[in-house]
Design a protein around this motif. Structure first.
Motif, PDB file in Angstrom:
ATOM      1  N   MET A 145     -44.580 128.724   5.070  1.00 43.03           N
ATOM      2  CA  MET A 145     -44.679 130.132   5.168  1.00 43.03           C
ATOM      3  C   MET A 145     -43.029 130.720   5.121  1.00 43.03           C
ATOM      4  SD  MET A 145     -46.638 132.434   5.257  1.00 43.03           S
ATOM      5  CE  MET A 145     -46.682 134.096   4.876  1.00 43.03           C
ATOM      6  N   ARG A 146     -42.399 129.682   6.029  1.00 41.69           N
ATOM      7  CA  ARG A 146     -40.897 130.267   5.426  1.00 41.69           C
ATOM      8  C   ARG A 146     -40.140 129.822   4.743  1.00 41.69           C
ATOM      9  NH1 ARG A 146     -37.105 128.274  10.990  1.00 41.69           N
ATOM     10  NH2 ARG A 146     -36.836 130.494  11.502  1.00 41.69           N
ATOM     11  N   PHE A 147     -40.685 129.180   3.685  1.00 44.76           N
ATOM     12  CA  PHE A 147     -39.806 127.999   2.722  1.00 44.76           C
ATOM     13  C   PHE A 147     -40.387 129.443   1.476  1.00 44.76           C
ATOM     14  CE2 PHE A 147     -40.457 126.080  -1.333  1.00 44.76           C
ATOM     15  CZ  PHE A 147     -39.466 125.623  -1.532  1.00 44.76           C
ATOM     16  N   VAL A 148     -41.248 130.133   1.428  1.00 45.35           N
ATOM     17  CA  VAL A 148     -41.893 130.387   0.642  1.00 45.35           C
ATOM     18  C   VAL A 148     -41.164 132.283   0.470  1.00 45.35           C
ATOM     19  CG1 VAL A 148     -44.385 132.160   0.087  1.00 45.35           C
ATOM     20  CG2 VAL A 148     -44.150 129.684   0.730  1.00 45.35           C
ATOM     21  N   MET A 149     -41.020 132.435   1.984  1.00 44.53           N
ATOM     22  CA  MET A 149     -39.845 133.632   1.991  1.00 44.53           C
ATOM     23  C   MET A 149     -38.999 133.307   1.656  1.00 44.53           C
ATOM     24  SD  MET A 149     -40.730 136.722   2.668  1.00 44.53           S
ATOM     25  CE  MET A 149     -41.177 137.154   4.109  1.00 44.53           C
ATOM     26  N   ALA A 150     -38.017 132.380   1.961  1.00 39.48           N
ATOM     27  CA  ALA A 150     -36.932 131.945   1.736  1.00 39.48           C
ATOM     28  C   ALA A 150     -36.911 132.391   0.162  1.00 39.48           C
ATOM     29  CB  ALA A 150     -36.060 130.989   2.502  1.00 39.48           C
ATOM     30  N   ALA A 151     -38.331 131.715  -0.524  1.00 41.83           N
ATOM     31  CA  ALA A 151     -38.001 131.372  -1.712  1.00 41.83           C
ATOM     32  C   ALA A 151     -38.309 133.315  -2.424  1.00 41.83           C
ATOM     33  CB  ALA A 151     -38.979 130.747  -2.126  1.00 41.83           C
ATOM     34  N   CYS A 152     -38.729 133.554  -1.807  1.00 43.87           N
ATOM     35  CA  CYS A 152     -39.145 135.365  -2.286  1.00 43.87           C
ATOM     36  C   CYS A 152     -38.111 135.558  -2.254  1.00 43.87           C
ATOM     37  CB  CYS A 152     -39.772 135.594  -1.751  1.00 43.87           C
ATOM     38  SG  CYS A 152     -41.787 135.576  -1.938  1.00 43.87           S
ATOM     39  N   LEU A 153     -37.421 135.619  -1.118  1.00 43.83           N
ATOM     40  CA  LEU A 153     -36.225 136.414  -1.011  1.00 43.83           C
ATOM     41  C   LEU A 153     -35.222 135.368  -1.922  1.00 43.83           C
ATOM     42  CD1 LEU A 153     -36.283 136.653   3.165  1.00 43.83           C
ATOM     43  CD2 LEU A 153     -36.185 138.596   1.262  1.00 43.83           C
ATOM     44  N   GLY A 154     -35.188 134.255  -2.471  1.00 46.88           N
ATOM     45  CA  GLY A 154     -34.365 134.073  -3.383  1.00 46.88           C
ATOM     46  C   GLY A 154     -34.066 134.462  -4.599  1.00 46.88           C
ATOM     47  N   ILE A 155     -35.602 134.658  -5.339  1.00 48.11           N
ATOM     48  CA  ILE A 155     -35.693 135.313  -5.697  1.00 48.11           C
ATOM     49  C   ILE A 155     -35.775 136.467  -6.166  1.00 48.11           C
ATOM     50  CG2 ILE A 155     -37.421 135.395  -7.394  1.00 48.11           C
ATOM     51  CD1 ILE A 155     -39.534 132.859  -7.131  1.00 48.11           C
ATOM     52  N   ALA A 156     -35.711 137.129  -5.878  1.00 46.62           N
ATOM     53  CA  ALA A 156     -35.545 138.591  -5.321  1.00 46.62           C
ATOM     54  C   ALA A 156     -34.007 138.768  -5.422  1.00 46.62           C
ATOM     55  CB  ALA A 156     -35.892 138.888  -3.985  1.00 46.62           C
ATOM     56  N   GLY A 157     -33.192 138.398  -4.693  1.00 40.36           N
ATOM     57  CA  GLY A 157     -31.941 137.820  -4.681  1.00 40.36           C
ATOM     58  C   GLY A 157     -31.440 137.910  -6.264  1.00 40.36           C
ATOM     59  N   ILE A 158     -31.694 137.506  -6.658  1.00 40.71           N
ATOM     60  CA  ILE A 158     -31.235 136.350  -8.056  1.00 40.71           C
ATOM     61  C   ILE A 158     -31.626 137.644  -8.965  1.00 40.71           C
ATOM     62  CG2 ILE A 158     -31.647 134.934 -10.159  1.00 40.71           C
ATOM     63  CD1 ILE A 158     -31.808 132.336  -7.559  1.00 40.71           C
ATOM     64  N   LEU A 159     -33.240 138.134  -8.930  1.00 39.75           N
ATOM     65  CA  LEU A 159     -33.502 139.155 -10.021  1.00 39.75           C
ATOM     66  C   LEU A 159     -32.497 140.236  -9.778  1.00 39.75           C
ATOM     67  CD1 LEU A 159     -36.977 139.211  -9.817  1.00 39.75           C
ATOM     68  CD2 LEU A 159     -35.609 138.269 -11.823  1.00 39.75           C
ATOM     69  N   SER A 160     -32.175 140.816  -8.406  1.00 34.22           N
ATOM     70  CA  SER A 160     -31.148 141.776  -8.520  1.00 34.22           C
ATOM     71  C   SER A 160     -30.204 141.353  -8.712  1.00 34.22           C
ATOM     72  CB  SER A 160     -31.232 142.295  -6.771  1.00 34.22           C
ATOM     73  OG  SER A 160     -30.673 141.465  -5.863  1.00 34.22           O
ATOM     74  N   GLY A 161     -29.278 140.597  -8.978  1.00 34.35           N
ATOM     75  CA  GLY A 161     -27.921 140.053  -8.893  1.00 34.35           C
ATOM     76  C   GLY A 161     -28.254 140.159 -10.562  1.00 34.35           C
ATOM     77  N   LEU A 162     -28.825 139.705 -11.037  1.00 30.36           N
ATOM     78  CA  LEU A 162     -28.811 140.202 -12.656  1.00 30.36           C
ATOM     79  C   LEU A 162     -29.052 141.696 -13.129  1.00 30.36           C
ATOM     80  CD1 LEU A 162     -31.652 136.721 -13.566  1.00 30.36           C
ATOM     81  CD2 LEU A 162     -28.665 137.314 -14.417  1.00 30.36           C
ATOM     82  N   LEU A 163     -29.847 142.233 -12.661  1.00 35.08           N
ATOM     83  CA  LEU A 163     -30.322 143.586 -12.682  1.00 35.08           C
ATOM     84  C   LEU A 163     -28.619 144.543 -12.664  1.00 35.08           C
ATOM     85  CD1 LEU A 163     -33.637 144.758 -10.677  1.00 35.08           C
ATOM     86  CD2 LEU A 163     -33.108 144.622 -13.249  1.00 35.08           C
ATOM     87  N   ILE A 164     -27.992 144.137 -11.611  1.00 31.24           N
ATOM     88  CA  ILE A 164     -27.013 144.759 -11.232  1.00 31.24           C
ATOM     89  C   ILE A 164     -25.980 144.026 -12.182  1.00 31.24           C
ATOM     90  CG2 ILE A 164     -25.016 144.766  -9.466  1.00 31.24           C
ATOM     91  CD1 ILE A 164     -26.505 144.988  -6.589  1.00 31.24           C
ATOM     92  N   GLY A 165     -25.880 143.425 -12.616  1.00 29.98           N
ATOM     93  CA  GLY A 165     -25.103 142.497 -13.589  1.00 29.98           C
ATOM     94  C   GLY A 165     -25.167 142.684 -14.741  1.00 29.98           C
ATOM     95  N   TYR A 166     -26.311 142.768 -15.023  1.00 33.89           N
ATOM     96  CA  TYR A 166     -26.681 143.814 -16.028  1.00 33.89           C
ATOM     97  C   TYR A 166     -26.570 145.001 -16.630  1.00 33.89           C
ATOM     98  CZ  TYR A 166     -29.342 145.376 -20.301  1.00 33.89           C
ATOM     99  OH  TYR A 166     -30.255 146.321 -21.518  1.00 33.89           O
ATOM    100  N   ALA A 167     -25.985 145.749 -15.606  1.00 34.36           N
ATOM    101  CA  ALA A 167     -26.304 147.476 -15.467  1.00 34.36           C
ATOM    102  C   ALA A 167     -24.261 147.632 -15.556  1.00 34.36           C
ATOM    103  CB  ALA A 167     -26.854 148.482 -13.732  1.00 34.36           C
ATOM    104  N   LEU A 168     -23.592 146.587 -14.924  1.00 40.38           N
ATOM    105  CA  LEU A 168     -22.291 146.478 -14.901  1.00 40.38           C
ATOM    106  C   LEU A 168     -22.011 146.001 -16.364  1.00 40.38           C
ATOM    107  CD1 LEU A 168     -21.633 145.264 -11.018  1.00 40.38           C
ATOM    108  CD2 LEU A 168     -21.479 147.940 -12.191  1.00 40.38           C
ATOM    109  N   TRP A 169     -22.318 145.063 -16.535  1.00 37.98           N
ATOM    110  CA  TRP A 169     -22.335 144.987 -18.198  1.00 37.98           C
ATOM    111  C   TRP A 169     -22.374 146.185 -19.243  1.00 37.98           C
ATOM    112  CZ3 TRP A 169     -19.582 141.406 -20.755  1.00 37.98           C
ATOM    113  CH2 TRP A 169     -19.765 141.022 -22.187  1.00 37.98           C
ATOM    114  N   GLY A 170     -23.662 146.410 -19.291  1.00 36.35           N
ATOM    115  CA  GLY A 170     -23.525 147.736 -19.416  1.00 36.35           C
ATOM    116  C   GLY A 170     -22.884 148.634 -19.608  1.00 36.35           C
TER     117      GLY A 170
END
Length: 128
Positions: free
Chosen positions: A1-26
């Motif tokens: 479960m820990r692994f799943v949670m870490a994976a979810c947090l990683g995916i959430a971090g990557i998605l939020s980074g992409l969203l912030i990058g897209y917003a800044l790029w925009g």
């Protein structure tokens, strides 16, 4: 479960980074688009000013060319008049030289006539 949670947090971090990058790029794209529009406006203004300058320069060139043509015609006329004056001067000088020669000849003749007259007058007896 820990692994799943870490994976979810990683995916959430990557998605939020992409969203912030897209917003800044925009935002960067919006800034660039605004700057491009401002620069385009300046270029249009400069182009209009340059076209006005070209028109004004062409007009001045036409006026200057007309004045130059007129000045060249006046110069040609003045040169022709000067040549006529020089020719007339030569004619007058030649006539003056001939007149001086004729005057010297007439003076010589008058002097000879005066000597001859004096000689004939002195050789005659005086009337009573």
């Amino acid at each position: 479960m820990r692994f799943v949670m870490a994976a979810c947090l990683g995916i959430a971090g990557i998605l939020s980074g992409l969203l912030i990058g897209y917003a800044l790029w925009g935002q960067h794209t919006v800034d660039l688009a605004g700057e491009l529009a401002r620069t385009n406006g300046e270029l249009v203004t400069a182009r209009g000013w340059l076209l006005d300058e070209i028109d004004w320069s062409d007009e001045r060139h036409g006026q200057t060319a007309a004045r130059l043509t007129k000045a060249l015609a006046e110069l040609a006329q003045a040169r022709a008049e000067a040549a006529g004056i020089a020719e007339r001067h030569e004619q007058v000088s030649a006539a003056l030289t001939r007149a001086r020669a004729e005057l010297a000849h007439v003076r010589g003749e008058l002097a000879r006539f005066g000597r001859d007259w004096a000689m004939t007058t002195m050789s005659r007896p005086l009337p009573p």
